[in-house]
Design a protein around this motif. Structure first.
Motif, PDB file in Angstrom:
ATOM      1  N   LYS A 240       0.986  -0.913   0.130  1.00 13.17           N
ATOM      2  CA  LYS A 240       0.047  -0.160  -0.023  1.00 13.17           C
ATOM      3  C   LYS A 240       0.921   1.040   0.371  1.00 13.17           C
ATOM      4  CE  LYS A 240      -3.891  -2.389   2.220  1.00 13.17           C
ATOM      5  NZ  LYS A 240      -4.296  -1.938   3.694  1.00 13.17           N
ATOM      6  N   ILE A 241       0.323   2.259  -0.583  1.00 15.83           N
ATOM      7  CA  ILE A 241       0.929   4.062  -0.646  1.00 15.83           C
ATOM      8  C   ILE A 241      -0.114   4.414  -0.121  1.00 15.83           C
ATOM      9  CG2 ILE A 241       1.807   5.720  -1.986  1.00 15.83           C
ATOM     10  CD1 ILE A 241       2.827   3.080  -4.189  1.00 15.83           C
ATOM     11  N   ILE A 242       1.081   5.141   1.028  1.00 12.12           N
ATOM     12  CA  ILE A 242      -0.006   5.977   1.977  1.00 12.12           C
ATOM     13  C   ILE A 242       0.820   7.818   1.733  1.00 12.12           C
ATOM     14  CG2 ILE A 242      -0.807   4.239   3.518  1.00 12.12           C
ATOM     15  CD1 ILE A 242       1.480   6.002   5.564  1.00 12.12           C
ATOM     16  N   ARG A 243      -0.226   8.626   2.678  1.00 13.88           N
ATOM     17  CA  ARG A 243       0.399  10.538   1.769  1.00 13.88           C
ATOM     18  C   ARG A 243       0.875  10.763   3.170  1.00 13.88           C
ATOM     19  NH1 ARG A 243       0.662  14.153  -1.679  1.00 13.88           N
ATOM     20  NH2 ARG A 243      -0.580  12.494  -2.683  1.00 13.88           N
ATOM     21  N   GLU A 244       1.842  10.772   3.925  1.00 14.28           N
ATOM     22  CA  GLU A 244       2.543  11.540   4.856  1.00 14.28           C
ATOM     23  C   GLU A 244       2.640  12.563   4.906  1.00 14.28           C
ATOM     24  OE1 GLU A 244       4.783   9.077   7.071  1.00 14.28           O
ATOM     25  OE2 GLU A 244       3.640   7.561   8.133  1.00 14.28           O
ATOM     26  N   GLY A 245       1.301  14.144   4.755  1.00 16.85           N
ATOM     27  CA  GLY A 245       1.587  15.105   4.846  1.00 16.85           C
ATOM     28  C   GLY A 245       2.123  15.221   2.799  1.00 16.85           C
ATOM     29  N   ALA A 246       3.595  15.730   2.764  1.00  9.24           N
ATOM     30  CA  ALA A 246       3.727  15.829   1.452  1.00  9.24           C
ATOM     31  C   ALA A 246       4.902  14.788   1.047  1.00  9.24           C
ATOM     32  CB  ALA A 246       5.130  17.318   1.507  1.00  9.24           C
ATOM     33  N   VAL A 247       4.944  13.703   1.335  1.00  6.96           N
ATOM     34  CA  VAL A 247       5.774  12.111   1.676  1.00  6.96           C
ATOM     35  C   VAL A 247       4.822  11.704   1.207  1.00  6.96           C
ATOM     36  CG1 VAL A 247       7.225  11.032   2.565  1.00  6.96           C
ATOM     37  CG2 VAL A 247       7.728  13.205   3.131  1.00  6.96           C
ATOM     38  N   LEU A 248       5.625  10.488   0.247  1.00  9.06           N
ATOM     39  CA  LEU A 248       4.440   9.223   0.468  1.00  9.06           C
ATOM     40  C   LEU A 248       5.365   7.780   1.120  1.00  9.06           C
ATOM     41  CD1 LEU A 248       3.633   9.644  -3.678  1.00  9.06           C
ATOM     42  CD2 LEU A 248       2.198  10.302  -1.263  1.00  9.06           C
ATOM     43  N   ARG A 249       4.626   7.167   1.833  1.00  4.42           N
ATOM     44  CA  ARG A 249       5.138   5.937   1.481  1.00  4.42           C
ATOM     45  C   ARG A 249       4.465   4.181   1.535  1.00  4.42           C
ATOM     46  NH1 ARG A 249       5.213   3.137   7.513  1.00  4.42           N
ATOM     47  NH2 ARG A 249       3.478   5.044   7.897  1.00  4.42           N
ATOM     48  N   LEU A 250       5.964   3.509   1.405  1.00  6.48           N
ATOM     49  CA  LEU A 250       4.869   2.246   0.500  1.00  6.48           C
ATOM     50  C   LEU A 250       4.829   0.983   2.361  1.00  6.48           C
ATOM     51  CD1 LEU A 250       4.717   0.773  -1.722  1.00  6.48           C
ATOM     52  CD2 LEU A 250       6.956  -0.253  -1.372  1.00  6.48           C
ATOM     53  N   LEU A 251       4.097   0.786   2.329  1.00  4.54           N
ATOM     54  CA  LEU A 251       3.670  -0.206   3.527  1.00  4.54           C
ATOM     55  C   LEU A 251       3.647  -1.451   3.085  1.00  4.54           C
ATOM     56  CD1 LEU A 251       0.771   1.744   5.515  1.00  4.54           C
ATOM     57  CD2 LEU A 251       2.832   1.588   5.811  1.00  4.54           C
ATOM     58  N   MET A 252       4.139  -2.276   3.986  1.00  2.05           N
ATOM     59  CA  MET A 252       3.657  -3.399   3.608  1.00  2.05           C
ATOM     60  C   MET A 252       3.032  -4.493   3.856  1.00  2.05           C
ATOM     61  SD  MET A 252       5.960  -3.828   0.206  1.00  2.05           S
ATOM     62  CE  MET A 252       5.960  -5.592   0.269  1.00  2.05           C
ATOM     63  N   PRO A 253       2.536  -5.653   3.957  1.00  2.42           N
ATOM     64  CA  PRO A 253       2.216  -6.919   5.272  1.00  2.42           C
ATOM     65  C   PRO A 253       3.003  -6.872   6.282  1.00  2.42           C
ATOM     66  CG  PRO A 253       1.627  -7.117   3.090  1.00  2.42           C
ATOM     67  CD  PRO A 253       2.359  -6.454   2.986  1.00  2.42           C
ATOM     68  N   GLY A 254       2.616  -6.335   7.490  1.00  2.04           N
ATOM     69  CA  GLY A 254       3.474  -6.583   8.678  1.00  2.04           C
ATOM     70  C   GLY A 254       3.393  -5.488   9.394  1.00  2.04           C
ATOM     71  N   ASP A 255       4.123  -4.563   8.443  1.00  2.22           N
ATOM     72  CA  ASP A 255       4.251  -3.386   8.893  1.00  2.22           C
ATOM     73  C   ASP A 255       2.978  -2.359   9.849  1.00  2.22           C
ATOM     74  OD1 ASP A 255       6.657  -2.816   7.232  1.00  2.22           O
ATOM     75  OD2 ASP A 255       5.258  -2.147   6.275  1.00  2.22           O
ATOM     76  N   PRO A 256       3.557  -1.761  11.048  1.00  2.00           N
ATOM     77  CA  PRO A 256       2.777  -1.522  12.081  1.00  2.00           C
ATOM     78  C   PRO A 256       1.058  -1.024  11.836  1.00  2.00           C
ATOM     79  CG  PRO A 256       4.401  -0.673  12.489  1.00  2.00           C
ATOM     80  CD  PRO A 256       5.044  -1.406  11.363  1.00  2.00           C
ATOM     81  N   ASP A 257       1.628   0.027  10.420  1.00  2.90           N
ATOM     82  CA  ASP A 257       0.034   0.387   9.985  1.00  2.90           C
ATOM     83  C   ASP A 257      -0.316   0.212   8.616  1.00  2.90           C
ATOM     84  OD1 ASP A 257       0.833   3.032  11.237  1.00  2.90           O
ATOM     85  OD2 ASP A 257       2.117   3.533  10.479  1.00  2.90           O
TER      86      ASP A 257
END
Length: 275
Positions: A240-257
């Motif tokens: 999954k790709i999420i937005r944190e302000g102006a930053v995009l972050r890739l999340l993998m299964p197992g990541d806390p979020d």
């Protein structure tokens, strides 16, 4: 931390990727291709050979040796029809992009020199002929027993081009050599997985997350035999790709979020089995 989700998300297209292995002097090595910068997807990335499943990969006339499509279907969580097409696509794409042919004159033999099939290879890449036609013309048998299921990655929903990609292992057959004589790559070669990861960390090559993860897994194997013997459960991984302000972050299964982010169900593919 909302997930970026287009409405509606693009339907993932079925694809196959082959992790081609050989035993080198310092341990197991993988064959990587650098995609040309004009490619619509993963331009400039270092990748394993592979590509989309072609409708003609479903041709049941392909002579087949090794585990039946139903065996592959159980491991990849799809229908036998799609599993057959994925394995055929894996063999076809590997031959098109590297010249390595996972086929033989019968169930116990593998082609030792593929140079004589250069014209047929070009015909496959141009889509002028199908894998079934090529194998029938040359009286060859597809060797599904030379492949092993490894992983299943799906492109995040944010991407306009999405693929449901099954990763398979294959060992370089004796007598054959891999090249990058394809219009889709401008460089290729053998590397230890740990060296490829080091090159990525140094900014010398670019890797997609699935390629990075598979390389990290294979870095734990000291030989081709060890990789083939590894116990694997093939789970469908959808980053999954999420937005944190102006930053995009890739999340993998197992990541806390990851679990706190609403999942978006993909439309089922035509060959997908119910789960």
């Amino acid at each position: 931390m909302p997930e970026i989700v287009p409405s509606p998300p693009a339907r993932p297209k079925d694809a196959a990727t082959v992790v081609l292995l050989r035993d080198g002097r310092a341990g197991v090595e993988v064959f990587l291709l650098r995609r040309v910068t004009t490619m619509a997807f993963a331009a400039g990335m270092s990748v394993f050979p592979g590509g989309r499943v072609d409708p003609r990969d479903s041709d049941v006339s392909v002579a087949w040796a090794g585990p039946a499509p139903a065996w592959w279907a159980r491991r990849f969580g799809c229908s036998p029809e799609l599993a057959r097409a994925v394995v055929c696509a894996a063999v076809r794409e590997t031959f098109e992009e590297t010249g390595v042919l996972l086929a033989g004159t019968d169930a116990d033999r593998v082609v030792a020199d593929t140079a004589r099939y250069a014209e047929q290879r070009a015909g496959l890449e141009s889509r002028d002929r199908s894998l079934a036609e090529f194998l029938a013309e040359e009286r060859l048998v597809l060797r599904a027993d030379l492949l092993r299921p490894w992983a299943n990655w799906v492109t995040p929903v944010v991407e306009p081009r999405r693929y449901d990609t099954r990763f398979l292992l294959a060992a370089l057959p004796a007598g054959q050599r891999a090249d990058w004589a394809t219009s889709e790559a401008d460089l290729g070669g053998w590397q230890r997985p740990s060296d490829a990861l080091a090159a990525w960390e140094a900014g010398e090559i670019a890797l997609l997350p699935p390629t990075w993860f598979v390389l990290a897994e294979l870095a734990e194997c000291d030989s081709v035999a060890a990789a083939f013997a590894a116990e694997r459960t093939v789970d469908r991984i959808v980053p999954k790709i999420i937005r944190e302000g102006a930053v995009l972050r890739l999340l993998m299964p197992g990541d806390p979020d990851y679990g706190d982010t609403p999942a978006v169900a993909d439309p089922p593919s035509a060959g997908a089995a119910s789960r």
